[in-house]
Scaffold this motif. Structure first.
Motif, PDB file in Angstrom:
ATOM      1  N   ARG A  84       0.844  -1.200   0.000  1.00  0.00           N
ATOM      2  CA  ARG A  84       0.000   0.000   0.000  1.00  0.00           C
ATOM      3  C   ARG A  84       0.878   1.249   0.000  1.00  0.00           C
ATOM      4  NH1 ARG A  84      -2.227  -3.686   3.918  1.00  0.00           N
ATOM      5  NH2 ARG A  84      -4.169  -4.605   3.124  1.00  0.00           N
ATOM      6  N   PRO A  85       0.795   2.061  -1.044  1.00  0.00           N
ATOM      7  CA  PRO A  85       1.657   3.241  -1.149  1.00  0.00           C
ATOM      8  C   PRO A  85       1.645   4.147   0.082  1.00  0.00           C
ATOM      9  CG  PRO A  85       0.573   2.855  -3.230  1.00  0.00           C
ATOM     10  CD  PRO A  85      -0.028   1.880  -2.256  1.00  0.00           C
ATOM     11  N   GLN A  86       0.478   4.352   0.702  1.00  0.00           N
ATOM     12  CA  GLN A  86       0.434   5.245   1.861  1.00  0.00           C
ATOM     13  C   GLN A  86       1.200   4.657   3.039  1.00  0.00           C
ATOM     14  OE1 GLN A  86      -0.748   8.454   1.817  1.00  0.00           O
ATOM     15  NE2 GLN A  86       0.426   8.464   3.710  1.00  0.00           N
ATOM     16  N   ASP A  87       1.111   3.340   3.216  1.00  0.00           N
ATOM     17  CA  ASP A  87       1.888   2.686   4.276  1.00  0.00           C
ATOM     18  C   ASP A  87       3.384   2.855   4.022  1.00  0.00           C
ATOM     19  OD1 ASP A  87      -0.452   1.867   5.444  1.00  0.00           O
ATOM     20  OD2 ASP A  87      -0.286  -0.238   4.807  1.00  0.00           O
ATOM     21  N   ILE A  88       3.780   2.749   2.751  1.00  0.00           N
ATOM     22  CA  ILE A  88       5.185   2.915   2.377  1.00  0.00           C
ATOM     23  C   ILE A  88       5.656   4.326   2.718  1.00  0.00           C
ATOM     24  CG2 ILE A  88       6.828   2.910   0.469  1.00  0.00           C
ATOM     25  CD1 ILE A  88       5.696   0.133   1.193  1.00  0.00           C
ATOM     26  N   ARG A  89       4.858   5.314   2.342  1.00  0.00           N
ATOM     27  CA  ARG A  89       5.258   6.707   2.586  1.00  0.00           C
ATOM     28  C   ARG A  89       5.294   7.026   4.080  1.00  0.00           C
ATOM     29  NH1 ARG A  89       1.516   7.310  -2.170  1.00  0.00           N
ATOM     30  NH2 ARG A  89       2.932   7.355  -3.960  1.00  0.00           N
ATOM     31  N   VAL A 215      16.720   6.598  -1.330  1.00  0.00           N
ATOM     32  CA  VAL A 215      15.971   5.343  -1.172  1.00  0.00           C
ATOM     33  C   VAL A 215      14.497   5.588  -1.481  1.00  0.00           C
ATOM     34  CG1 VAL A 215      15.156   3.634   0.508  1.00  0.00           C
ATOM     35  CG2 VAL A 215      17.557   4.328   0.515  1.00  0.00           C
ATOM     36  N   ALA A 216      13.955   6.675  -0.929  1.00  0.00           N
ATOM     37  CA  ALA A 216      12.539   7.009  -1.155  1.00  0.00           C
ATOM     38  C   ALA A 216      12.271   7.248  -2.637  1.00  0.00           C
ATOM     39  CB  ALA A 216      12.157   8.235  -0.342  1.00  0.00           C
ATOM     40  N   GLU A 220       9.637   5.103  -4.762  1.00  0.00           N
ATOM     41  CA  GLU A 220       8.508   5.773  -5.416  1.00  0.00           C
ATOM     42  C   GLU A 220       8.455   5.420  -6.901  1.00  0.00           C
ATOM     43  OE1 GLU A 220       5.962   7.540  -4.594  1.00  0.00           O
ATOM     44  OE2 GLU A 220       6.300   8.107  -2.514  1.00  0.00           O
ATOM     45  N   GLY A 221       9.640   5.336  -7.530  1.00  0.00           N
ATOM     46  CA  GLY A 221       9.683   5.008  -8.936  1.00  0.00           C
ATOM     47  C   GLY A 221       9.262   3.579  -9.219  1.00  0.00           C
ATOM     48  N   ASP A 222       9.324   2.736  -8.191  1.00  0.00           N
ATOM     49  CA  ASP A 222       9.003   1.320  -8.356  1.00  0.00           C
ATOM     50  C   ASP A 222       7.573   0.986  -7.925  1.00  0.00           C
ATOM     51  OD1 ASP A 222      10.545  -0.945  -9.327  1.00  0.00           O
ATOM     52  OD2 ASP A 222      10.127  -1.894  -7.404  1.00  0.00           O
ATOM     53  N   LEU A 223       6.928   1.921  -7.197  1.00  0.00           N
ATOM     54  CA  LEU A 223       5.595   1.639  -6.653  1.00  0.00           C
ATOM     55  C   LEU A 223       4.553   1.400  -7.736  1.00  0.00           C
ATOM     56  CD1 LEU A 223       5.104   3.961  -3.532  1.00  0.00           C
ATOM     57  CD2 LEU A 223       5.219   1.466  -3.601  1.00  0.00           C
TER      58      LEU A 223
END
Length: 236
Positions: A84-89, A215-216, A220-223
């Motif tokens: 989940r992108p939001q969890d990642i961020r 890293v971020a 992000e580019g891989d999400l």
């Protein structure tokens, strides 16, 4: 005088050891996407696979659920969680705050022994890159950051960091082989160690912040490759 017999390990201790083994193997398989999002974790089948009872298996799955890697659905079962992108961020934000402050403190207190251990780790990373061993590089990357957090002497902060890393494991692992990123990661780690060696907390904090920003950016580019959809799949 007769020697006292050593007490045999309790069943509770043995179960915990088995749970640790199962936990680490499942976490690695989830990270590698050998268990992709939506995969159902069949406890009966997995008990046979790992040669353990349901108790240690349940303990391992509960720990993974606490870290956000497994979704436990009542009346249905346990499934590998979606990425989940939001969890990642959220995890990136927490991790940045923790690790930037950690290296600022370490720069003021680092022992020669710690610096020696960090240098050895970074040299091993370089060897893993030359061997094109991304699994080894990822393990060394995790050990590098754990070593730094352990040096702060805060078990709770270390636990919090491990929880954020669990969420980041999958996208970070798959972003790592992106062209140029392994060597960039190595260079950033070397700069962090060199900054700590100067005993300048601001320089060390800046080096860590730059590293985690990169890293971020890679994550992000891989999400886009991942989807929030984690419909149940048959376990492989």
């Amino acid at each position: 005088m007769a020697k006292r017999k050593q007490a045999a390990p309790s069943s509770e201790t043995e179960d915990h050891s088995k749970a640790e083994r199962v936990y680490h193997d499942l976490r690695r398989r989830i990270r590698d996407l050998r268990l992709p999002p939506g995969t159902r974790l069949d406890k009966n089948e997995m008990s046979l696979q790992y040669g353990v009872s349901r108790a240690p298996l349940g303990e391992a799955i509960l720990r993974l659920a606490t870290e956000g890697l497994v979704d436990v659905v009542p009346q249905s079962g346990s499934y590998v969680a979606a990425i989940r992108p939001q969890d990642i961020r959220d995890s990136l934000l927490i991790r940045t705050g923790l690790e930037v402050e950690a290296v600022r403190r370490i720069a003021q207190t680092a022992s020669d022994e710690l610096l020696k251990q960090l240098d050895a780790n970074v040299d091993a990373q370089a060897a893993a890159i030359r061997a094109k061993d991304m699994d080894r590089l990822d393990d060394l990357d995790a050990a590098f950051h754990t070593m730094l957090m352990e040096a702060v002497g805060s078990p709770r902060a270390l636990q919090l960091l491990d929880g954020t890393r669990a969420v980041l494991d999958r996208p970070r692992y798959h972003a790592l082989p992106v062209y140029g990123r392994p060597n960039d990661t190595l260079a950033e780690h070397r700069r962090i160690v060199d900054a700590i060696r100067t005993r300048d907390p601001e320089l060390a904090g800046a080096a860590m912040r730059i590293h985690l920003t990169m890293v971020a950016k890679a994550i992000e580019g891989d999400l886009a490759k991942f989807s929030d959809d984690a419909s149940p799949k048959k376990r492989k």
